[in-house]
Design an enzyme around this catalytic site. Sequence first.
Site, PDB file in Angstrom:
ATOM      1  N   ARG A  33       0.852  -1.207   0.000  1.00  0.00           N
ATOM      2  CA  ARG A  33       0.000   0.000   0.000  1.00  0.00           C
ATOM      3  C   ARG A  33       0.889   1.258   0.000  1.00  0.00           C
ATOM      4  NH1 ARG A  33      -3.203  -3.623  -0.771  1.00  0.00           N
ATOM      5  NH2 ARG A  33      -4.708  -4.435   0.730  1.00  0.00           N
ATOM      6  N   GLU A 177     -14.070 -14.827   8.338  1.00  0.00           N
ATOM      7  CA  GLU A 177     -13.967 -14.169   7.036  1.00  0.00           C
ATOM      8  C   GLU A 177     -13.565 -15.158   5.940  1.00  0.00           C
ATOM      9  OE1 GLU A 177     -11.031 -11.016   6.728  1.00  0.00           O
ATOM     10  OE2 GLU A 177     -11.670 -10.507   4.708  1.00  0.00           O
ATOM     11  N   LYS A 219     -17.889 -12.091   8.041  1.00  0.00           N
ATOM     12  CA  LYS A 219     -17.321 -11.060   7.150  1.00  0.00           C
ATOM     13  C   LYS A 219     -17.123 -11.673   5.765  1.00  0.00           C
ATOM     14  CE  LYS A 219     -13.300  -8.031   6.598  1.00  0.00           C
ATOM     15  NZ  LYS A 219     -12.399  -7.115   7.299  1.00  0.00           N
ATOM     16  N   SER A 261     -14.356  -5.151   1.374  1.00  0.00           N
ATOM     17  CA  SER A 261     -14.496  -4.436   0.094  1.00  0.00           C
ATOM     18  C   SER A 261     -13.789  -5.170  -1.043  1.00  0.00           C
ATOM     19  CB  SER A 261     -14.025  -2.985   0.214  1.00  0.00           C
ATOM     20  OG  SER A 261     -12.666  -2.881   0.561  1.00  0.00           O
ATOM     21  N   GLY A 262     -12.734  -5.910  -0.751  1.00  0.00           N
ATOM     22  CA  GLY A 262     -12.175  -6.878  -1.695  1.00  0.00           C
ATOM     23  C   GLY A 262     -11.615  -6.349  -3.002  1.00  0.00           C
ATOM     24  N   GLY A 263     -11.331  -5.052  -3.099  1.00  0.00           N
ATOM     25  CA  GLY A 263     -10.779  -4.535  -4.352  1.00  0.00           C
ATOM     26  C   GLY A 263     -11.779  -3.707  -5.145  1.00  0.00           C
ATOM     27  N   ARG A 293      -9.312  -1.348   2.238  1.00  0.00           N
ATOM     28  CA  ARG A 293      -8.987  -0.428   1.139  1.00  0.00           C
ATOM     29  C   ARG A 293     -10.076   0.609   0.883  1.00  0.00           C
ATOM     30  NH1 ARG A 293      -7.560  -5.358  -2.652  1.00  0.00           N
ATOM     31  NH2 ARG A 293      -8.835  -6.323  -1.022  1.00  0.00           N
TER      32      ARG A 293
END
Length: 330
Positions: A33, A177, A219, A261-263, A293
């Site tokens: 990041r 998750e 999640k 959110s996964g991208g 993210r």
Amino acid sequence: MQKTKLRSTCEKLVAKGKGILAADESTNTIAKRFAMIDLPSTEDNRRDYRELLFTAPSIEDYISGVILFDETIWQRSSDGRMFTDILRSKNICVGIKVDAGVKPMHADTEEALTHGLEGLGKRLHKYRQAGASFAKWRAVIKISDVLPTDACIHKNMQALARYASVCQQEEIVPIVEPEVLMDGKHNIERCYAVTRQVLASLYDELRQANVCLYSSLLKPNMVIAAKDCPNQADSDAIASYTVRCCKETVDEAVPGIVFLSGGQSEEQATMNLGSIFNAGKDCPWAFSFSYGRALQESALRTWQGKNANVAAAQQVFIKRCQANSRAIGG
Ligand code: 13P
């Protein structure tokens, strides 16, 4: 008694209009990041960045819990306060990522198994003493023409159930998750079929392990077409598939479902969350977010590692928190 305390933590985490900030990037992930803004991943930079997020004015109006990485739970802010104390003084629950990341299932496969069960009870005990009240374990499921295999789903869901059971023994709320990745070209129907299989397997395993579902949170990924799929589904379709998938698999005792959110872009993640919230009004669960993210990306780009940009980056971060809070009725 124990179940009651865990249940109230769950309810606090998914209180109306509030969600979770996933700030638990491992040292490797945060380095990636930071590379986007050409910032070296030193311990001081990581500390400064997390301090920016946790001290953002009015964060507590939108964020009920923050998931930390091991390094951060022991860190202090620049004025010498423990991060855990800063968060708890704002009535924000402290969470901790406790999986040890993924390793390939075997040579010649892209499938991975999440590790970290060894010594988990002892680590959780230490984290609870440090102020943690909930934990996270992430399993990763990849879709391709031939994946996922039943073995990958089964082994990962078994590990998630084992983790959840140990968490509850240590009086920590488990967030389970199972992330079906957005990588590839698959369409939304394929994501739905795989996510449904994964969640069904997860709840089988959790029941077999006697996990108290009433004191746990899920999640999951949203049901969504892969990044490189030429037929992107709209937000209403994403909401309708996602809510249907949850209704078909998730136990009614579970208090809340907090999406990753996964991208997705920040705006997509907010819009899709809002559509799911609206489509799922008759569901037994609270719907909320546990974004990494999608809460941090524009804040990180605004910060650029510079002190002079801290206030502006905090404003950008709070704007995302507020938008997601509004999406779920806050
Ligand atoms: P993203 O929202 O960036 O997917 O991160 C959430 C998370 O905690 C992944 O484990």
